[in-house]
Design a protein around this motif. Structure first.
Motif, short mmCIF file in Angstrom:
data_model
loop_
_atom_site.label_atom_id
_atom_site.label_comp_id
_atom_site.label_asym_id
_atom_site.label_seq_id
_atom_site.Cartn_x
_atom_site.Cartn_y
_atom_site.Cartn_z
N HIS A 4 -33.33 48.36 19.42
CA HIS A 4 -34.30 47.50 18.72
C HIS A 4 -34.86 48.12 17.45
O HIS A 4 -36.08 48.18 17.27
N VAL A 5 -34.01 48.62 16.58
CA VAL A 5 -34.50 49.12 15.29
C VAL A 5 -34.47 47.95 14.31
O VAL A 5 -33.42 47.43 13.98
N ARG A 6 -35.66 47.57 13.87
CA ARG A 6 -35.77 46.42 12.95
C ARG A 6 -34.98 46.65 11.69
O ARG A 6 -35.06 47.72 11.10
N GLY A 7 -34.22 45.65 11.29
CA GLY A 7 -33.48 45.76 10.05
C GLY A 7 -32.22 46.60 10.18
O GLY A 7 -31.47 46.74 9.23
N MET A 8 -32.02 47.22 11.36
CA MET A 8 -30.85 48.08 11.54
C MET A 8 -29.97 47.59 12.69
O MET A 8 -28.81 47.29 12.51
N THR A 9 -30.54 47.56 13.91
CA THR A 9 -29.72 47.24 15.07
C THR A 9 -30.23 46.00 15.77
O THR A 9 -30.09 45.85 16.98
N ASN A 10 -30.83 45.09 15.01
CA ASN A 10 -31.29 43.83 15.62
C ASN A 10 -30.32 42.71 15.32
O ASN A 10 -30.00 42.47 14.16
N THR A 11 -29.88 42.02 16.37
CA THR A 11 -29.11 40.80 16.14
C THR A 11 -30.10 39.64 16.13
O THR A 11 -31.29 39.83 16.39
N MET A 12 -29.64 38.44 15.84
CA MET A 12 -30.56 37.30 15.79
C MET A 12 -31.34 37.09 17.09
O MET A 12 -32.55 36.94 17.07
N PRO A 13 -30.65 37.08 18.26
CA PRO A 13 -31.42 36.89 19.50
C PRO A 13 -32.47 37.98 19.72
O PRO A 13 -33.58 37.70 20.19
N PRO A 67 -36.30 40.08 4.85
CA PRO A 67 -35.15 41.00 4.90
C PRO A 67 -34.69 41.33 6.33
O PRO A 67 -33.48 41.41 6.58
N ASP A 68 -35.65 41.50 7.27
CA ASP A 68 -35.26 41.83 8.64
C ASP A 68 -34.48 40.68 9.28
O ASP A 68 -33.55 40.91 10.06
N ALA A 69 -34.89 39.45 8.97
CA ALA A 69 -34.15 38.29 9.50
C ALA A 69 -32.74 38.28 8.94
O ALA A 69 -31.76 38.06 9.66
N TRP A 70 -32.63 38.56 7.62
CA TRP A 70 -31.32 38.58 6.99
C TRP A 70 -30.42 39.62 7.62
O TRP A 70 -29.24 39.37 7.89
N SER A 71 -30.97 40.81 7.84
CA SER A 71 -30.13 41.86 8.39
C SER A 71 -29.71 41.50 9.82
O SER A 71 -28.60 41.82 10.25
N ALA A 72 -30.60 40.80 10.57
CA ALA A 72 -30.24 40.37 11.92
C ALA A 72 -29.11 39.33 11.86
O ALA A 72 -28.17 39.37 12.66
N ILE A 73 -29.21 38.41 10.91
CA ILE A 73 -28.17 37.39 10.76
C ILE A 73 -26.83 38.05 10.43
O ILE A 73 -25.79 37.76 11.02
N LYS A 74 -26.89 39.03 9.50
CA LYS A 74 -25.66 39.73 9.10
C LYS A 74 -25.04 40.45 10.29
O LYS A 74 -23.83 40.35 10.52
N LEU A 75 -25.88 41.18 11.05
CA LEU A 75 -25.34 41.95 12.17
C LEU A 75 -24.73 41.03 13.23
O LEU A 75 -23.68 41.34 13.80
N THR A 76 -25.37 39.88 13.46
CA THR A 76 -24.82 38.92 14.41
C THR A 76 -23.42 38.47 13.98
O THR A 76 -22.49 38.42 14.80
N PHE A 77 -23.27 38.20 12.68
CA PHE A 77 -21.96 37.76 12.20
C PHE A 77 -20.94 38.89 12.26
O PHE A 77 -19.78 38.66 12.60
N ILE A 78 -21.38 40.12 11.97
CA ILE A 78 -20.45 41.26 12.04
C ILE A 78 -19.94 41.43 13.47
O ILE A 78 -18.74 41.56 13.71
N ALA A 79 -20.89 41.41 14.43
CA ALA A 79 -20.49 41.61 15.83
C ALA A 79 -19.50 40.54 16.27
O ALA A 79 -18.47 40.84 16.90
N ALA A 80 -19.79 39.27 15.91
CA ALA A 80 -18.88 38.19 16.29
C ALA A 80 -17.55 38.32 15.56
O ALA A 80 -16.48 38.05 16.13
N ALA A 81 -17.60 38.75 14.28
CA ALA A 81 -16.38 38.84 13.48
C ALA A 81 -15.44 39.93 14.01
O ALA A 81 -14.24 39.89 13.75
#
Lengths: 276, 284
Positions: B226-235, B59-73
């Motif tokens: 660096h809140v896991r699952g909340m404010t983590n991007t993929m990198p 789940p944490d990886a998924w949320s990081a992937i989502k946040l990365t796409f949101i930021a880029a979008a």
């Protein structure tokens, strides 16, 4: 308004420029100006105390020396790569050419963990150095490796187009007058590409100074030895020492600015000497 | 002709020198580019497919992937609109202070990523200029998603503008002037005349901007918290996993980013090739 801009029949100037200035101010100018206001809060004495503290001076020295070393490595090999890509053809050249931009496209954190793994004492490359008792990862040498990766495209991409534009006739003329291949390179080609080479060096150097993501994984981050200035900024921020972090940032900006000014002066001086 | 051939004019290096130079160049690129790229994937699959998939489905990886796409979008379209507006004003009109404006647009490239994050902390952090006001109104920008988006916009700010400005300057404004004098409105002129002319440059800028937006580490790291699952991007997720000595998971997430880099390079080469066919010169 009439004096501010020349007349044009095209519409949209006010909207386009207005939006550009608003967006630029909100995203870039106002945030960046906070650096100088925060430093001013500290006063000159406070600023000086922070940037002359032993640990900060050491981190600035590590940052600038490793960046210089990496930029020099890239200047030499970047020239060779640009030369090979422009002058020779070999199978797979287009793929190699595209691969040169990898450091621009690969996220720095990925580069960081990968290089740290490769150059660790038990890594693919690190193990061979380890047999000669050379440690690369977790030493300043590791920082140079990471910064070399990050800066690799700059020299290649600035020299490549200039080298491609060097006229074959000039080289033929020099050769027919009896110049050997090395003389032609030294006296004809090198002076033509020298400004681009210097620009590439400056870009790679400037990029390396600010680099953070790829370095922290491979550096080991030992205070006084392999701790870079950007990392120290992050460390101060984590202790809520905003003023201290800002002072280091401003010091970095000032030193980089002075260096780039120096490089520009060198370029101006050599181009004037060339013109005489 | 035959009288000339007795003196050899060399504008080519000898075969030995050629081979030596090609060898040095390829060895250097293999060592610094090829090997690291290969290593990402080898390390990711070291313990097999099952662990690789498990790392990505966490789940944490998924949320990081989502946040990365949101930021880029958010960052890429915002900088796209800015890039087009800035290029329109700079390339199609003459006004005072133009070169200063072009220099200012490039500023974010001259600043360390860490400093790019720092400036937003100085503005919006708890002790920042607007910190007390934001706290009083219960708005969180720093150590939250809006801060990550802002930092991403900052570091990718110049990409599209610096691609479009020289391109539109080189194309001049005669075509647009002709369209307007024939009665087209401003928007019609832009959509029907300007946009078709700049589409390759636009796409090129968007690709470079997107790669940086998804991969940014330093600036985002400073404002993320660096809140896991909340404010983590993929990198950032890669960093956390790596520091927890979970190398396989770190490289699994890293392999997605490496894949993004490879796709970026391929699309970039295709766009360069298309643009060259149409005589358009792109800025690297």
């Amino acid at each position: 308004m009439a004096q501010f801009r020349a007349h044009s029949v095209l519409p949209g100037f006010n909207l386009a420029l207005g939006f550009t200035l608003l967006y630029l101010s909100l995203i870039v100018l106002i945030p960046l100006s906070s650096l100088f206001f925060k430093t001013a809060e500290l006063g000159f004495g406070g600023f000086w105390d922070v940037v002359t503290s032993e640990r900060v001076v050491a981190s600035l020295r590590v940052t600038f020396l490793t960046s210089l070393a990496a930029a020099l490595v890239n200047t030499f090999f970047g020239l060779v790569v640009a030369w090979v890509l422009v002058r020779y053809s070999f199978p797979g050249k287009r793929i190699v050419d595209a691969l040169v931009d990898l450091p621009f496209a690969l996220p720095t954190a990925v580069a960081g963990i990968t290089l740290a793994t490769l150059y660790a004492p038990n890594g693919w490359l690190g193990q061979y150095f380890a047999t000669y008792d050379i440690k690369i990862a977790y030493t300043p040498l590791g920082i140079v490796v990471a910064l070399t990766f990050i800066g690799l495209p700059f020299v290649v991409r600035t020299v490549q187009p200039v080298l491609a534009d060097v006229e074959a006739e000039v080289e033929e003329a020099a050769a027919s007058l009896g110049a050997g291949r090395w003389d032609v390179f030294r006296r004809v080609i090198f002076p033509a590409i020298y400004p681009a080479l210097l620009t590439g060096f400056a870009l790679a150097f400037a990029r390396a100074i600010g680099e953070y993501g790829s370095v922290i994984f491979i550096a080991g981050n030992m205070p006084y030895i392999s701790e870079i200035a950007p990392l120290l900024i992050v460390a101060k921020l984590e202790q809520y020492d905003y003023a201290g972090a800002t002072a280091i940032a401003v010091a970095m900006l000032l030193i980089s600015f002075a260096l780039l000014l120096g490089i520009n002066a060198l370029q101006w001086w050599t181009s004037r000497r060339g013109a005489r | 002709m035959s009288t000339q051939t007795n003196r050899k004019i060399s504008t080519q290096e000898s075969l030995a020198v050629t081979l030596l130079l090609v060898g040095i160049a390829l060895a250097y690129l293999l060592l610094f580019l090829g090997l690291p790229l290969l290593a990402v994937f080898v390390e990711a699959f070291k313990k097999g497919w099952a662990l690789y998939w498990a790392a990505l489905q966490e789940p944490d990886a998924w949320s990081a992937i989502k946040l990365t796409f949101i930021a880029a979008a958010i960052a890429v379209p915002a900088n796209l609109v800015f890039g087009v507006a800035a290029a329109w004003a700079i390339a199609k009109f003459e006004f005072k202070g133009k070169s200063l404006l072009i220099t200012l647009i490039d500023l974010p490239f001259a600043v360390s990523p860490v400093v790019s994050g720092l400036v937003y902390v100085l503005l919006f952090g708890a002790q920042g200029w607007f910190g007390p006001w934001l706290q009083a109104h219960d708005i969180k920008l720093i150590f939250a998603v809006p801060g990550i988006v802002l930092a991403t916009i900052f570091v990718t700010f110049p990409f599209i503008a610096r691609e479009l400005i020289p391109l539109m300057q080189a194309q001049g404004k005669e075509e647009e002037e002709a369209a307007v004098s024939l009665g087209a409105s401003g928007w019609q002129t832009f959509w029907r005349v300007t946009l078709p002319n700049i589409k390759w440059g636009l796409l090129y800028g968007v690709i470079l901007c997107n790669a940086r937006a998804m991969g940014e580490f330093g600036a985002v790291s400073v404002v993320s918290g660096h809140v896991r699952g909340m404010t983590n991007t993929m990198p950032l997720h890669v960093e956390i996993l790596y520091n927890e000595y979970n190398a396989v998971a770190a490289f699994a997430v890293a392999s997605l980013l490496a894949l993004l880099a490879v796709v970026t390079l391929v699309v970039k080469s295709l766009v360069e090739w298309q643009a060259r066919g149409q005589g358009v010169r792109l800025q690297n």
